[in-house]
Write an enzyme that holds these catalytic residues in place. Structure first.
Site, PDB file in Angstrom:
ATOM      1  CB  SER A   1      -2.999   4.206   2.730  1.00  0.00           C
ATOM      2  OG  SER A   1      -3.977   4.933   3.427  1.00  0.00           O
TER       3      SER A   1
ATOM      4  CE1 TYR B   1      -1.687   1.287   7.095  1.00  0.00           C
ATOM      5  CE2 TYR B   1      -2.930   3.129   6.209  1.00  0.00           C
ATOM      6  CZ  TYR B   1      -2.551   1.803   6.148  1.00  0.00           C
ATOM      7  OH  TYR B   1      -3.040   1.008   5.156  1.00  0.00           O
TER       8      TYR B   1
ATOM      9  CE  LYS C   1       0.305   0.372   3.930  1.00  0.00           C
ATOM     10  NZ  LYS C   1       0.635  -0.908   3.270  1.00  0.00           N
TER      11      LYS C   1
END
Lengths: 322, 322
Positions: free
Chosen positions: B126, B150, B154
């Site tokens: 991402s 997040y 990632k």
């Protein structure tokens, strides 16, 4: 203050214990100087040669939860997490590297996260996080592309430490160390072990082999400067950490040939002649992937200091021997 | 070929299952085109609406080892690992994000590592790995500085996938996805959910709120392009991956205002007028930390393709509705 140091029997750990006992105080989380009441020194090896009523030594594997939990408690103010599996060993034993360099570090951060107080955590990262096609002088904005499991594991740790800090679980600072030279004692399993050996062994009257091209450029720091950096990194006000929790330290950029010229100049032709040059591709591949020079603008701005010359590094080692 | 897809009931997962069943073949590890005999689709939700004798659907939590082990075996050629906890949810529930986005992904890679064959693993990363002070157009050489759990998770995954690949445990490719727009269905817990809602809801005759400044620039990709990228990423010869296993995909850089102008142009004033502008600082802070434009030189060189315009993205969504 109660301070916990992991990897305390290692070169930097032991020097840090000594430096903190001598200094006697550190800045606490409220920004006030406070006397060090207790240092808990943890290492799988035994920490020898330091006796002080404030020091408690524990021989333990930090991947064992129970040892970690009993050592770090609600009275712990700061942790210096230095325990690690070094580069060549982490490359040889993948599981061990993952278990100590990632899992134990994460368990440490989880332990700190569940304490009522916010603990300051200082740890070391490595230039081994860099790799691939690199400029001669690496910027702080350079992407990480580790070419070893050790570098990967350190980069993972850096990311987690930054996120745990952002969320307020800990107050973390990860210092990306240059290669530490001159290490006393025996060669270790680090790919960079030769960088100390080519100075230390000739000074001991022994032969040493240089496994890399003499024109290879290394990014170095002496043990005393590294311990200064650990303490400086701990003392920094969190407000100054405006470019994040992971800091590429400033170091000294020299070629292996320049290191050996310094040895020859300070210690004579005979000493310098004890170094041979048999290439070792495995070592060369790993070390070649590490940058030999950095801008380290953030570290400079934060007041970290590099060694002035390689002569200074040799002289520091000679003074320790004396 | 036996293929496993996790997160198979999600938007990309389901489209990927359909695309692979239609295509009927992929390149195997020997570089030969081979018919797809079986697709095992795993998701905690149920994959509905696709019936094919080659498809086996399993409802399972990928953080449960036994489910993973029975689904992935010595006959598995390739895995598309798409299961993830999205950004806002990983920010709200730290433990859940760590368990799925790091631990389950690592367990997956360890499972693949212990199989006799080398499995090709395609996963998504991402733009949330980027953050801090960024140039308007981000280079592939830019350091990662996630401003969310997040993004951190990632980035950790990207590092591990690269190291597992370097060691020969797997043949991994991590595709750093732009924000996927237009997502059908309901808003989800991703911080970027609004980017789809401001197009989808007005087209449904419903109101939508834009929680960010309309001048904010986003980096976008349509679902069809994303599925093309997943297949292209799988098919790439490993010899071409000379800048590593983690690829910043090429996308479309547009401002929110440009997206809404496109909506107005294609679907009329009344539709576009259904969008309101109430700022939400929490969303804005997360999305603002993601770059709105990338060079993506590596992805261009590898033949990945971006959408030509935002009109193309809206038209793709309209065609799906029809």
């Amino acid at each position: 203050m109660h301070i916990v140091i992991t990897g305390a029997a290692g070169l930097l750990g032991k020097k840090l214990v000594q430096a903190l006992l001598t200094k006697g105080f550190l800045t606490n989380q409220r920004g006030q100087l406070e006397a060090i009441e207790r240092i808990t020194a943890i290492d799988i090896a035994t920490l020898e040669g330091i006796v002080d009523p404030r020091l408690r030594s524990i021989s333990a594997d930090i991947s064992q939860t129970s040892e970690l939990e009993s050592s770090i408690d609600a009275r712990t103010d700061s942790v210096f997490h230095l325990a690690a599996i070094v580069s060549a060993q982490a490359e040889q034993d993948f599981e061990l590297g993952m278990r100590i360099n990632i899992d134990a570090a994460r368990r440490m951060m989880d332990r700190l996260r569940h304490l009522p107080q916010r603990v300051r955590l200082v740890t070391t990262s490595s230039v081994a996080v860099f790799g691939g096609s690199l400029p001669l002088k690496v910027e702080d904005s350079r992407v990480w592309m580790p070419q070893s499991s050790y570098g990967t594991q350190k980069a993972v740790n850096d990311l987690l430490l930054a996120d745990y800090s952002r969320r307020g679980f800990i107050d973390g600072r990860s210092l990306r160390m240059p290669t530490i030279v001159v290490r006393p004692g025996k060669p270790n399993a680090a790919a960079s072990s030769f960088a100390s050996a080519i100075i230390r062994e000739p000074l001991n009257g022994a032969a040493a082999n240089c496994p890399v091209n003499p024109l290879m450029r290394l990014w170095l720091m002496s043990p005393a400067r590294a311990v200064q950096a650990l303490i400086h990194g701990h003392e920094l006000d969190v407000k100054r950490l405006d470019q994040g929790r992971v800091i590429n330290l400033c170091g000294l950029s020299v070629t292996v040939a320049e290191m050996l010229a310094s040895l020859q100049r300070l210690c004579g032709d005979e000493t310098a002649s004890r170094v041979s040059f048999q290439p070792d591709r495995a070592i060369e591949d790993i070390v070649n992937s590490w940058p030999g020079n950095f801008h380290a603008d953030y570290a400079h701005r934060l007041g970290f200091q590099a060694n002035a010359s390689f002569d200074e590094i040799i002289n520091e080692y000679l003074a320790e021997l004396a």
